[in-house]
Design a protein around this motif. Structure first.
Motif, PDB file in Angstrom:
ATOM      1  N   GLU A   1      -5.559   3.828  13.615  1.00 46.33           N
ATOM      2  CA  GLU A   1      -4.850   5.030  14.053  1.00 46.33           C
ATOM      3  C   GLU A   1      -5.439   6.278  13.376  1.00 46.33           C
ATOM      4  N   ASN A   2      -6.173   6.070  12.279  1.00 49.09           N
ATOM      5  CA  ASN A   2      -6.806   7.196  11.593  1.00 49.09           C
ATOM      6  C   ASN A   2      -8.273   7.360  11.966  1.00 49.09           C
ATOM      7  N   MET A   3      -8.722   6.648  12.994  1.00 51.23           N
ATOM      8  CA  MET A   3     -10.122   6.727  13.431  1.00 51.23           C
ATOM      9  C   MET A   3     -10.471   8.162  13.825  1.00 51.23           C
ATOM     10  N   LEU A   4     -11.680   8.573  13.499  1.00 54.89           N
ATOM     11  CA  LEU A   4     -12.173   9.916  13.834  1.00 54.89           C
ATOM     12  C   LEU A   4     -13.545   9.801  14.495  1.00 54.89           C
TER      13      LEU A   4
ATOM     14  N   LEU B   1      -7.062   2.225   8.737  1.00 56.34           N
ATOM     15  CA  LEU B   1      -6.192   1.868   9.853  1.00 56.34           C
ATOM     16  C   LEU B   1      -6.774   2.560  11.084  1.00 56.34           C
TER      17      LEU B   1
ATOM     18  N   GLN C   1      -3.406  -8.558  17.028  1.00 57.47           N
ATOM     19  CA  GLN C   1      -2.112  -7.899  17.182  1.00 57.47           C
ATOM     20  C   GLN C   1      -1.102  -8.391  16.153  1.00 57.47           C
TER      21      GLN C   1
ATOM     22  N   ILE D   1       0.828  -1.202   0.000  1.00 56.50           N
ATOM     23  CA  ILE D   1       0.000   0.000   0.000  1.00 56.50           C
ATOM     24  C   ILE D   1       0.865   1.256   0.000  1.00 56.50           C
ATOM     25  N   ASP D   2       2.168   1.065   0.044  1.00 54.53           N
ATOM     26  CA  ASP D   2       3.080   2.213   0.051  1.00 54.53           C
ATOM     27  C   ASP D   2       3.897   2.135  -1.229  1.00 54.53           C
TER      28      ASP D   2
ATOM     29  N   SER E   1       2.605  -4.301  21.484  1.00 56.10           N
ATOM     30  CA  SER E   1       2.752  -5.411  20.540  1.00 56.10           C
ATOM     31  C   SER E   1       2.264  -6.769  21.034  1.00 56.10           C
TER      32      SER E   1
ATOM     33  N   THR F   1      -6.814  -5.739  10.877  1.00 53.19           N
ATOM     34  CA  THR F   1      -6.160  -6.901  10.265  1.00 53.19           C
ATOM     35  C   THR F   1      -6.833  -8.206  10.664  1.00 53.19           C
TER      36      THR F   1
ATOM     37  N   ASN G   1       6.397   3.525  -2.268  1.00 48.53           N
ATOM     38  CA  ASN G   1       7.861   3.613  -2.182  1.00 48.53           C
ATOM     39  C   ASN G   1       8.504   2.347  -1.631  1.00 48.53           C
TER      40      ASN G   1
ATOM     41  N   ASP H   1      -5.239  -0.071  17.606  1.00 42.81           N
ATOM     42  CA  ASP H   1      -4.708   1.179  18.170  1.00 42.81           C
ATOM     43  C   ASP H   1      -5.754   1.964  18.946  1.00 42.81           C
ATOM     44  N   THR H   2      -6.921   2.127  18.373  1.00 41.05           N
ATOM     45  CA  THR H   2      -7.941   2.983  18.988  1.00 41.05           C
ATOM     46  C   THR H   2      -9.232   2.217  19.268  1.00 41.05           C
TER      47      THR H   2
END
Lengths: 417, 417
Positions: free
Chosen positions: B129-132, B127, B186, B24-25, B241, B84, B27, B161-162
């Motif tokens: 971590e991007n939860m709003l 993800l 995890q 997904i990246d 972790s 995941t 680079n 994460d959240t």
């Protein structure tokens, strides 16, 4: 009505009978009740007070003790910053009186004389919730003076709220062969359940050991059986009220101390002292460093606020392995573009930051955020203040995630959670 | 070079042989190595790639399964938000593919069919971590729809994460008799050590129980032996972790779930469901609520910043029993004077706020700060967003430290630390 009087206080709902204690809050009357507990009653809620028995104001000026130094024992300096641990109770009135002089300490805990020659000194008298970075400098200077005057070990009595922040600060600021032990108490010494005496005995025992470094000594479990010697940069207050509130994080305690038998059992290798009286302090701190805990919906404007107010360093307490929402990225970019050091720790408290696993962490690294391994957020904050106070920005960036004094362990232990 | 090809990637320091996975990246090249681990290699560090064996691009469109509903089993809806935990592995290539449909889930974890009739639906793919906060509303709406369509239990797959923030939000936003279980993993399901399948089985087991409320299901210890059912408002991610990263705080887990024997052992009384399909959601949230962690040297200007930017609520993560430095008081006064609700929690995480013990806490109360008992800081944040979204300021102040859905226990347990 004076301190020492036995009174009956009536409020709308209750009645309290006890001895009037000194109160540091002018709006509150504090009395010690028969069951040993102190209660503070807001003056505005009091409907009536009557004196049951006129007391005698406690006399704090006791005659000096005549104690000869024992040449076979080490010389330990106890520096008081204002924690409840080193307070003395006047048993007649129940008044709590900070035990500042060596004599006061010895009267409160005479067992200390079997362990060491004790010197006592007040260096400040604050609640640790009011601790400031500028006070850390004062403490470091007082420690230096004591070591130069011959102390073989230092004990700092400290309120527990921020004791781990101070332990971290001293860890970075002071280089010496002499052990520095911070000690507190979770129950004030006028309560029957006080942990003050056993913690104090354990801290003086630790201060006579042939080790160096900065440590915290507190109860190891809720009973009065043993204390732990925690590494100053790997410990935090993990409970608001329990006697065993302090826990080593991502590592195990350095030693178990039995204050009754005076036995010290090392659980891992301590830093050995070479026995010199060398001492060097480095008290520069950049106070414009902020700690920000990340959460869903956090505004990235907060970073702009800090940058525009001249902040030089930001420690993030991210989620999971060290993440922050994408919506926070523009603030991070703004901080980094303006030369601010941005370091990442984790709000899970336990575990290690690893910003290589998920795309969020990789993106943050690309933006310039530096992952801080298994370092505690509180320690990273203090370390960044220290680094930016003593090094240029590039060197601070290079050192923030390198182990300097034990604050980072590169390999994870599996017996610490 | 395409996904599925077996390649040798050479960097300056290393050589990796494996199958190219989707990345997904852009680079990064991700390959699955023989030992089962995925490795991401930055393209800029690659000196050479050679194809060892031409692969076949994995085929994701599998024929639909023909599974008849079992009338003796409950109907469980699994709503995927992007964690995941509900991903499916193509064993030939090792590619991780989000398992969105019920068919995908059943192919990945066929044991689910023995427990319930499974429906699967993607409601978002992020993800965590991007939860709003705005996404919490979407999730609540999706849950309502599923219950109205006849679901007997809901499972939400979620990044870890959240997950505890989302669990809190749903706890306050949704009123229903149907159990709502959040589950994560995890270790991604393409790793041999993945906890995804056992967590998923345990979560579906929990969703078929006659209980109501919002819960989190995760591994109870690091091995694959059992999971815990945690109350959604009393849990947090406490390790970055470990598989047993989630811990109930200031309470014990509700139940222990054995995903192998399918036994559920209740450790305390759960909230009993009356078995209805009633559902009511209340998705208003005031997003202008901030969480601030206190530390020595924190500037009170941060409060002025939030107030001047229209914030309506502030949750402080104080030290110890719920304290903040005196140097922070003028900011608090400014916030309260401007009608902002200021609530106090503790950064010790474990334990209870008690602002009656020390003068600092009493002063803060006089300024208008409200102590939040044993409520977690993360939960207090979400609750204050909820209260200010649905009630006026006075009612929000009255309710913030009252128990609504289990987030506050008035009596402390001594078996939880």
């Amino acid at each position: 009505m004076e301190i020492g009087d036995v009174v009956k206080v009536c409020t709308r709902d209750s009645e309290y009978i006890g001895v009037i204690l000194p109160s540091i809050d002018e709006n509150t009357v504090v009395i010690k009740m028969k069951n040993g507990y102190n209660v503070g009653i807001l003056k505005e809620n009091i409907e009536k007070i009557e004196i049951i028995e006129k007391g005698k104001k406690p006399e704090y000026k006791l005659p000096p003790l005549d104690i000869k130094k024992n040449p076979n024992l080490k010389n330990i300096s106890i520096l008081s910053t204002g924690g409840t641990v080193a307070s003395r109770v006047d048993y007649k009135t129940g008044a709590v009186h900070p035990a500042f002089t060596a004599d006061d300490l010895i009267r409160a805990v005479p067992e200390l004389l079997d362990i060491a020659n004790i010197e006592g000194k007040v260096i400040m008298n604050i609640l640790s919730e009011n601790m400031l970075p500028s006070y850390w400098k004062k403490i470091a200077e007082a420690i230096k003076e004591e070591i130069e005057n011959g102390a073989d070990g230092i004990v700092i009595t400290h309120g527990t709220d921020t004791m781990h922040y101070t332990a971290s600060a001293l860890s970075f600021m002071i280089e010496t062969d002499v052990p520095i032990i911070l000690v507190g108490a979770q129950r004030s010494s006028d309560r029957p359940s006080s942990d003050a005496a056993l913690n104090l005995i354990s801290s003086v025992l630790a201060a006579t050991e042939p080790i160096k470094g900065v440590y915290v000594v507190m109860h190891g479990e809720s009973g009065d059986t043993f204390c732990y010697l925690h590494e100053g940069v790997k410990v935090r207050k993990s409970h608001s009220s329990r006697r065993d509130a302090f826990k080593s994080i991502n590592t195990i305690p350095v030693a178990k101390i039995n204050p009754l038998t005076k036995a010290i059992e090392y659980l891992r290798e301590p830093k050995k002292s070479e026995g010199t009286k060398k001492v060097k302090i480095n008290i520069n701190l950049e106070e414009k460093v902020a700690l920000i805990k990340i959460y869903p919906g956090i505004s990235s404007d907060i970073l702009k606020f800090y940058v525009d107010n001249g902040y030089k360093g930001i420690v993030l307490e991210g989620t999971g392995l060290g993440h922050a929402p994408e919506t926070f990225f523009d603030g991070i970019k703004y901080a980094v573009d303006n030369g601010v050091v941005v370091a990442m720790t984790t709000q899970t408290i336990n575990g290690r930051v690893n910003m290589n696993v998920y795309s969020n962490g990789r993106e943050l690294q690309k933006l310039g955020v530096i992952g801080c391994e298994d370092m505690l957020p509180e320690v990273a904050l203090v370390k960044l203040m220290y680094l930016l106070g003593n090094y240029d920005v590039e060197e601070a960036k290079r050192l923030i995630n390198k182990n300097l004094v034990g604050e980072i362990e590169y390999r994870s232990r599996f017996d610490t959670y």
